[in-house]
Motif scaffolding. Sequence first.
Motif, PDB file in Angstrom:
ATOM      1  N   LYS A  48      -1.998 -10.134 -16.661  1.00 33.92           N
ATOM      2  CA  LYS A  48      -1.775 -11.294 -15.815  1.00 33.92           C
ATOM      3  C   LYS A  48      -3.093 -11.632 -15.133  1.00 33.92           C
ATOM      4  CE  LYS A  48       0.351 -14.377 -13.266  1.00 33.92           C
ATOM      5  NZ  LYS A  48       0.809 -15.643 -13.876  1.00 33.92           N
ATOM      6  N   SER A  49      -3.541 -12.861 -15.262  1.00 28.88           N
ATOM      7  CA  SER A  49      -4.771 -13.237 -14.575  1.00 28.88           C
ATOM      8  C   SER A  49      -4.437 -13.844 -13.224  1.00 28.88           C
ATOM      9  CB  SER A  49      -5.562 -14.244 -15.409  1.00 28.88           C
ATOM     10  OG  SER A  49      -4.822 -15.421 -15.583  1.00 28.88           O
ATOM     11  N   SER A  50      -5.307 -13.561 -12.262  1.00 27.48           N
ATOM     12  CA  SER A  50      -5.181 -14.075 -10.890  1.00 27.48           C
ATOM     13  C   SER A  50      -3.809 -13.836 -10.271  1.00 27.48           C
ATOM     14  CB  SER A  50      -5.495 -15.575 -10.855  1.00 27.48           C
ATOM     15  OG  SER A  50      -6.771 -15.826 -11.382  1.00 27.48           O
ATOM     16  N   PRO A  51      -3.336 -12.597 -10.334  1.00 27.97           N
ATOM     17  CA  PRO A  51      -2.028 -12.330  -9.714  1.00 27.97           C
ATOM     18  C   PRO A  51      -2.143 -12.300  -8.197  1.00 27.97           C
ATOM     19  CG  PRO A  51      -2.992 -10.275 -10.429  1.00 27.97           C
ATOM     20  CD  PRO A  51      -3.939 -11.363 -10.882  1.00 27.97           C
ATOM     21  N   ASN A  52      -1.054 -12.594  -7.514  1.00 26.82           N
ATOM     22  CA  ASN A  52      -0.958 -12.288  -6.084  1.00 26.82           C
ATOM     23  C   ASN A  52      -0.617 -10.804  -5.985  1.00 26.82           C
ATOM     24  OD1 ASN A  52      -1.169 -15.093  -5.529  1.00 26.82           O
ATOM     25  ND2 ASN A  52       1.021 -15.304  -5.913  1.00 26.82           N
ATOM     26  N   LEU A  53      -1.332 -10.078  -5.161  1.00 29.41           N
ATOM     27  CA  LEU A  53      -1.128  -8.634  -5.064  1.00 29.41           C
ATOM     28  C   LEU A  53      -0.761  -8.233  -3.639  1.00 29.41           C
ATOM     29  CD1 LEU A  53      -4.132  -7.401  -7.268  1.00 29.41           C
ATOM     30  CD2 LEU A  53      -1.700  -7.443  -7.886  1.00 29.41           C
ATOM     31  N   TYR A  54       0.043  -7.190  -3.525  1.00 32.19           N
ATOM     32  CA  TYR A  54       0.571  -6.755  -2.226  1.00 32.19           C
ATOM     33  C   TYR A  54       0.540  -5.230  -2.130  1.00 32.19           C
ATOM     34  CZ  TYR A  54       2.681 -11.401  -2.782  1.00 32.19           C
ATOM     35  OH  TYR A  54       2.880 -12.736  -3.011  1.00 32.19           O
ATOM     36  N   TRP A  55       0.348  -4.732  -0.920  1.00 29.25           N
ATOM     37  CA  TRP A  55       0.540  -3.314  -0.617  1.00 29.25           C
ATOM     38  C   TRP A  55       1.695  -3.174   0.371  1.00 29.25           C
ATOM     39  CZ3 TRP A  55      -0.911   0.763  -3.120  1.00 29.25           C
ATOM     40  CH2 TRP A  55      -2.120   0.815  -3.813  1.00 29.25           C
ATOM     41  N   TYR A  56       2.554  -2.174   0.083  1.00 30.28           N
ATOM     42  CA  TYR A  56       3.668  -1.839   0.962  1.00 30.28           C
ATOM     43  C   TYR A  56       3.609  -0.360   1.302  1.00 30.28           C
ATOM     44  CZ  TYR A  56       6.057  -6.241  -0.125  1.00 30.28           C
ATOM     45  OH  TYR A  56       6.387  -7.568  -0.258  1.00 30.28           O
ATOM     46  N   TRP A  57       4.164  -0.019   2.465  1.00 35.07           N
ATOM     47  CA  TRP A  57       4.321   1.368   2.865  1.00 35.07           C
ATOM     48  C   TRP A  57       5.796   1.625   3.124  1.00 35.07           C
ATOM     49  CZ3 TRP A  57       5.834   3.147   7.893  1.00 35.07           C
ATOM     50  CH2 TRP A  57       5.759   4.531   8.050  1.00 35.07           C
ATOM     51  N   GLN A  58       6.260   2.790   2.682  1.00 33.81           N
ATOM     52  CA  GLN A  58       7.651   3.162   2.863  1.00 33.81           C
ATOM     53  C   GLN A  58       7.686   4.578   3.427  1.00 33.81           C
ATOM     54  OE1 GLN A  58      10.030   3.647  -0.720  1.00 33.81           O
ATOM     55  NE2 GLN A  58      11.889   3.007   0.341  1.00 33.81           N
ATOM     56  N   ALA A  59       8.175   4.709   4.651  1.00 34.16           N
ATOM     57  CA  ALA A  59       8.388   6.038   5.222  1.00 34.16           C
ATOM     58  C   ALA A  59       9.489   6.729   4.431  1.00 34.16           C
ATOM     59  CB  ALA A  59       8.775   5.931   6.689  1.00 34.16           C
ATOM     60  N   THR A  60       9.459   8.035   4.408  1.00 40.56           N
ATOM     61  CA  THR A  60      10.467   8.795   3.651  1.00 40.56           C
ATOM     62  C   THR A  60      11.862   8.412   4.108  1.00 40.56           C
ATOM     63  OG1 THR A  60       8.932  10.644   3.416  1.00 40.56           O
ATOM     64  CG2 THR A  60      11.265  11.095   3.028  1.00 40.56           C
ATOM     65  N   GLY A  61      12.665   7.955   3.157  1.00 44.04           N
ATOM     66  CA  GLY A  61      14.033   7.558   3.479  1.00 44.04           C
ATOM     67  C   GLY A  61      14.138   6.259   4.235  1.00 44.04           C
ATOM     68  N   GLY A  62      13.039   5.529   4.326  1.00 47.50           N
ATOM     69  CA  GLY A  62      13.048   4.317   5.145  1.00 47.50           C
ATOM     70  C   GLY A  62      12.892   3.048   4.336  1.00 47.50           C
ATOM     71  N   THR A  63      12.721   1.971   5.041  1.00 46.04           N
ATOM     72  CA  THR A  63      12.561   0.676   4.395  1.00 46.04           C
ATOM     73  C   THR A  63      11.081   0.403   4.122  1.00 46.04           C
ATOM     74  OG1 THR A  63      13.211  -1.647   4.476  1.00 46.04           O
ATOM     75  CG2 THR A  63      12.368  -0.679   6.519  1.00 46.04           C
ATOM     76  N   LEU A  64      10.805  -0.730   3.509  1.00 44.22           N
ATOM     77  CA  LEU A  64       9.437  -1.059   3.130  1.00 44.22           C
ATOM     78  C   LEU A  64       8.810  -1.987   4.148  1.00 44.22           C
ATOM     79  CD1 LEU A  64      11.163  -0.762   0.321  1.00 44.22           C
ATOM     80  CD2 LEU A  64       8.953  -1.343  -0.639  1.00 44.22           C
ATOM     81  N   GLN A  65       7.534  -1.800   4.353  1.00 46.37           N
ATOM     82  CA  GLN A  65       6.787  -2.642   5.271  1.00 46.37           C
ATOM     83  C   GLN A  65       5.567  -3.181   4.526  1.00 46.37           C
ATOM     84  OE1 GLN A  65       5.385  -0.602   8.838  1.00 46.37           O
ATOM     85  NE2 GLN A  65       6.072  -2.356  10.004  1.00 46.37           N
ATOM     86  N   GLN A  66       5.446  -4.491   4.516  1.00 46.61           N
ATOM     87  CA  GLN A  66       4.307  -5.107   3.837  1.00 46.61           C
ATOM     88  C   GLN A  66       3.048  -4.883   4.669  1.00 46.61           C
ATOM     89  OE1 GLN A  66       4.100  -9.516   3.356  1.00 46.61           O
ATOM     90  NE2 GLN A  66       4.199  -9.056   1.174  1.00 46.61           N
ATOM     91  N   LEU A  67       1.971  -4.427   4.009  1.00 44.73           N
ATOM     92  CA  LEU A  67       0.725  -4.124   4.706  1.00 44.73           C
ATOM     93  C   LEU A  67      -0.332  -5.205   4.497  1.00 44.73           C
ATOM     94  CD1 LEU A  67       0.353  -0.342   3.771  1.00 44.73           C
ATOM     95  CD2 LEU A  67       1.346  -1.306   5.852  1.00 44.73           C
ATOM     96  N   PHE A  68      -0.596  -5.540   3.259  1.00 47.89           N
ATOM     97  CA  PHE A  68      -1.657  -6.487   2.899  1.00 47.89           C
ATOM     98  C   PHE A  68      -1.194  -7.339   1.723  1.00 47.89           C
ATOM     99  CE2 PHE A  68      -4.981  -4.518   5.388  1.00 47.89           C
ATOM    100  CZ  PHE A  68      -4.640  -3.186   5.423  1.00 47.89           C
ATOM    101  N   TYR A  69      -1.832  -8.503   1.601  1.00 50.78           N
ATOM    102  CA  TYR A  69      -1.682  -9.271   0.395  1.00 50.78           C
ATOM    103  C   TYR A  69      -3.008  -9.925   0.047  1.00 50.78           C
ATOM    104  CZ  TYR A  69      -1.301 -13.627   3.118  1.00 50.78           C
ATOM    105  OH  TYR A  69      -1.522 -14.696   3.958  1.00 50.78           O
ATOM    106  N   SER A  70      -3.141 -10.261  -1.238  1.00 45.24           N
ATOM    107  CA  SER A  70      -4.370 -10.884  -1.718  1.00 45.24           C
ATOM    108  C   SER A  70      -4.022 -11.898  -2.797  1.00 45.24           C
ATOM    109  CB  SER A  70      -5.309  -9.817  -2.289  1.00 45.24           C
ATOM    110  OG  SER A  70      -6.403 -10.420  -2.946  1.00 45.24           O
ATOM    111  N   ILE A  71      -4.591 -13.090  -2.667  1.00 43.64           N
ATOM    112  CA  ILE A  71      -4.322 -14.099  -3.679  1.00 43.64           C
ATOM    113  C   ILE A  71      -5.510 -14.282  -4.613  1.00 43.64           C
ATOM    114  CG2 ILE A  71      -2.632 -15.312  -2.271  1.00 43.64           C
ATOM    115  CD1 ILE A  71      -4.759 -17.396  -1.649  1.00 43.64           C
ATOM    116  N   THR A  72      -6.658 -13.708  -4.268  1.00 44.83           N
ATOM    117  CA  THR A  72      -7.810 -13.847  -5.145  1.00 44.83           C
ATOM    118  C   THR A  72      -8.834 -12.749  -4.861  1.00 44.83           C
ATOM    119  OG1 THR A  72      -9.408 -15.458  -6.020  1.00 44.83           O
ATOM    120  CG2 THR A  72      -9.137 -15.371  -3.634  1.00 44.83           C
TER     121      THR A  72
END
Lengths: 115, 109
Positions: B28-52
């Motif tokens: 995939k060229s030029s994807p939008n990319l994201y980082w998430y963190w998930q505590a053990t047994g927990g929900t996800l939290q978005q940390l960063f995103y990048s569009i280019t």
Amino acid sequence: TQTVSQSDAHVTVFEGDSVELRCNYSYGGSIYLSWYIQHHGRGLQFLLKYYSGNPVVQGVNGFEAEFSKSDSSFHLRKASVHWSDSAVYFCAVSSNNNAGAKLTFGGGTRLTVRP
Amino acid sequence: AQTIHQWPVAEIKAVGSPLSLGCTIKGKSSPNLYWYWQATGGTLQQLFYSITVGQVESVVQLNLSASRPKDDQFILSTEKLLLSHSGFYLCAWSPAEQFFGPGTRLTVL
């Protein structure tokens, strides 16, 4: 601010049973809703999403979800579960479908399917 | 078909040590990319995103940083790990809905 609530932390059913996993949200504007599944120790897999149109959306592996604006809900259903459906299910909301859209996840519901 | 890889699969690190986690998307060229963190047994939290390339936006401050050195690569790092950094880190890409990588489990001791 968008919030997502999954009221059931754990749901246990028997193989072949039907199941409904509940998701309620709060947000004042247009909203994208989605469901993801996470098997133990794995990444998330996309199941389905809703933005507009038919409030009942079909997803993979026989899952479907129904959007209700009046109830602010997007519950996930399956008519007949299989043991492999055991996993944690996350509901997520976003205010748009664009790059940088902030996905807000609910706390997750752990589904256990007993043989 | 697009594939997303994360490395390493798991890390055990000491408090105060540096960290670098990687994510690569192929097909995939030029994807939008994201980082998430998930505590053990927990929900996800978005940390960063990048569009280019070279452009990263922070969503939540957790004493982490992210960079996008190449179109298909997204790096999460810190110079000093905290105990609270332990958890599961997930990279995702999107055309619209987000597709997640297999994750990296980080244990900070």
